[in-house]
Scaffold this motif. Structure first.
Motif, mmCIF file in Angstrom:
data_model
loop_
_atom_site.group_PDB
_atom_site.id
_atom_site.type_symbol
_atom_site.label_atom_id
_atom_site.label_comp_id
_atom_site.label_asym_id
_atom_site.label_seq_id
_atom_site.Cartn_x
_atom_site.Cartn_y
_atom_site.Cartn_z
ATOM 1 N N MET A 1 68.866 36.537 92.854
ATOM 2 C CA MET A 1 68.149 36.079 91.584
ATOM 3 C C MET A 1 68.358 34.562 91.341
ATOM 4 S SD MET A 1 65.845 36.952 89.331
ATOM 5 C CE MET A 1 65.495 36.265 87.839
ATOM 6 N N MET A 2 69.652 34.161 91.364
ATOM 7 C CA MET A 2 70.022 32.785 91.141
ATOM 8 C C MET A 2 69.718 31.749 92.346
ATOM 9 S SD MET A 2 71.746 31.585 88.883
ATOM 10 C CE MET A 2 72.947 30.239 88.014
ATOM 11 N N LEU A 3 69.694 32.275 93.167
ATOM 12 C CA LEU A 3 69.060 31.419 94.608
ATOM 13 C C LEU A 3 67.556 31.318 94.382
ATOM 14 C CD1 LEU A 3 69.688 29.853 97.332
ATOM 15 C CD2 LEU A 3 69.034 32.147 98.403
ATOM 16 N N ARG A 4 67.011 32.174 93.886
ATOM 17 C CA ARG A 4 65.289 32.142 93.634
ATOM 18 C C ARG A 4 65.236 31.264 92.587
ATOM 19 N NH1 ARG A 4 61.920 37.610 93.333
ATOM 20 N NH2 ARG A 4 63.193 37.667 95.177
ATOM 21 N N LEU A 5 66.003 31.074 91.725
ATOM 22 C CA LEU A 5 65.687 30.186 90.396
ATOM 23 C C LEU A 5 66.073 28.884 90.635
ATOM 24 C CD1 LEU A 5 65.189 29.852 87.306
ATOM 25 C CD2 LEU A 5 67.749 30.396 87.185
ATOM 26 N N LEU A 6 66.964 28.672 91.633
ATOM 27 C CA LEU A 6 67.555 27.311 92.318
ATOM 28 C C LEU A 6 66.280 26.548 93.017
ATOM 29 C CD1 LEU A 6 69.581 25.092 92.438
ATOM 30 C CD2 LEU A 6 70.486 26.416 94.668
ATOM 31 N N VAL A 7 65.717 27.517 93.884
ATOM 32 C CA VAL A 7 64.491 27.188 94.805
ATOM 33 C C VAL A 7 63.503 26.651 93.861
ATOM 34 C CG1 VAL A 7 62.981 27.865 96.237
ATOM 35 C CG2 VAL A 7 65.355 28.435 96.921
ATOM 36 N N VAL A 8 63.163 27.472 92.708
ATOM 37 C CA VAL A 8 62.046 27.181 92.282
ATOM 38 C C VAL A 8 62.094 25.770 91.438
ATOM 39 C CG1 VAL A 8 60.708 28.059 89.958
ATOM 40 C CG2 VAL A 8 61.202 29.558 91.775
ATOM 41 N N VAL A 9 63.308 25.655 90.750
ATOM 42 C CA VAL A 9 63.563 24.419 90.044
ATOM 43 C C VAL A 9 63.639 23.273 91.061
ATOM 44 C CG1 VAL A 9 65.805 23.134 88.846
ATOM 45 C CG2 VAL A 9 65.078 25.527 87.977
ATOM 46 N N LEU A 10 64.280 23.161 92.312
ATOM 47 C CA LEU A 10 64.077 22.216 93.024
ATOM 48 C C LEU A 10 62.749 21.936 93.494
ATOM 49 C CD1 LEU A 10 67.142 23.015 95.577
ATOM 50 C CD2 LEU A 10 66.697 21.117 93.780
ATOM 51 N N LEU A 11 62.062 22.989 93.673
ATOM 52 C CA LEU A 11 60.292 22.836 94.011
ATOM 53 C C LEU A 11 59.862 22.040 92.835
ATOM 54 C CD1 LEU A 11 58.004 23.339 96.242
ATOM 55 C CD2 LEU A 11 57.665 25.380 94.557
ATOM 56 N N LEU A 12 59.971 22.550 91.728
ATOM 57 C CA LEU A 12 59.193 21.853 90.522
ATOM 58 C C LEU A 12 59.743 20.487 90.566
ATOM 59 C CD1 LEU A 12 59.497 24.649 87.695
ATOM 60 C CD2 LEU A 12 57.241 23.734 89.094
ATOM 61 N N ALA A 13 61.033 20.179 90.770
ATOM 62 C CA ALA A 13 61.776 18.661 90.716
ATOM 63 C C ALA A 13 61.004 17.793 91.670
ATOM 64 C CB ALA A 13 63.128 18.734 90.564
ATOM 65 N N ASN A 14 60.738 18.497 92.949
ATOM 66 C CA ASN A 14 60.114 17.787 93.904
ATOM 67 C C ASN A 14 58.624 17.408 93.833
ATOM 68 O OD1 ASN A 14 61.972 17.304 96.044
ATOM 69 N ND2 ASN A 14 62.173 19.249 96.375
ATOM 70 N N LEU A 15 57.932 18.432 93.076
ATOM 71 C CA LEU A 15 56.408 18.162 92.772
ATOM 72 C C LEU A 15 56.266 17.034 91.686
ATOM 73 C CD1 LEU A 15 55.054 21.751 92.890
ATOM 74 C CD2 LEU A 15 54.579 19.953 94.398
ATOM 75 N N GLY A 16 57.140 17.229 90.696
ATOM 76 C CA GLY A 16 57.543 16.244 89.611
ATOM 77 C C GLY A 16 57.638 14.842 90.181
ATOM 78 N N TYR A 17 58.593 14.519 91.121
ATOM 79 C CA TYR A 17 59.040 13.249 91.806
ATOM 80 C C TYR A 17 57.582 12.871 92.571
ATOM 81 C CZ TYR A 17 61.146 9.528 94.591
ATOM 82 O OH TYR A 17 61.314 8.452 95.236
ATOM 83 N N TYR A 18 56.961 13.615 93.407
ATOM 84 C CA TYR A 18 55.721 13.250 94.087
ATOM 85 C C TYR A 18 54.631 13.043 93.314
ATOM 86 C CZ TYR A 18 51.833 13.753 97.379
ATOM 87 O OH TYR A 18 50.666 13.592 97.798
ATOM 88 N N ALA A 19 54.382 13.486 91.973
ATOM 89 C CA ALA A 19 53.511 13.276 91.013
ATOM 90 C C ALA A 19 53.888 11.781 90.651
ATOM 91 C CB ALA A 19 53.139 14.373 90.052
ATOM 92 N N TRP A 20 55.085 11.491 90.226
ATOM 93 C CA TRP A 20 55.583 10.348 89.777
ATOM 94 C C TRP A 20 55.234 9.216 90.422
ATOM 95 C CZ3 TRP A 20 59.812 7.141 90.659
ATOM 96 C CH2 TRP A 20 60.246 6.352 89.866
ATOM 97 N N THR A 21 55.635 9.214 91.831
ATOM 98 C CA THR A 21 55.390 8.332 92.659
ATOM 99 C C THR A 21 54.085 8.078 93.018
ATOM 100 O OG1 THR A 21 55.785 9.776 94.640
ATOM 101 C CG2 THR A 21 57.822 8.649 93.980
ATOM 102 N N ARG A 22 53.099 8.912 93.023
ATOM 103 C CA ARG A 22 51.865 8.636 93.291
ATOM 104 C C ARG A 22 50.949 8.387 91.839
ATOM 105 N NH1 ARG A 22 51.633 8.156 98.437
ATOM 106 N NH2 ARG A 22 52.692 9.694 99.686
ATOM 107 N N GLY A 23 51.663 8.008 90.932
ATOM 108 C CA GLY A 23 51.080 7.549 89.767
ATOM 109 C C GLY A 23 50.432 8.746 89.076
ATOM 110 N N GLY A 24 50.536 9.817 89.178
ATOM 111 C CA GLY A 24 50.065 10.812 88.581
ATOM 112 C C GLY A 24 50.322 11.055 87.170
#
Length: 62
Positions: A1-24
């Protein structure tokens, strides 16, 4: 359960960073410097650029 939460948090962080670098995220007021600062504005922000001197490092090396 904890590993799944970590993966989801890291995925959301990467998506947020990607959106930020593209000017989204510019609609929220957050955008990288390359979108908000262009050369003409940066040139007008310089303070006494004529004072810039490039010198050769002449200190002895040990």
């Amino acid at each position: 359960m904890m590993l799944r939460l970590l993966v989801v948090v890291l995925l959301l962080a990467n998506l947020g960073y990607y959106a930020w670098t593209r000017g989204g995220l510019a609609v929220f007021g957050t955008e990288p410097a390359r979108f908000s600062e262009r050369e003409p504005q940066r040139l007008t922000q310089q303070v006494r650029p004529q004072m810039l001197q490039i010198r050769k490092d002449e200190s002895p090396k040990p």
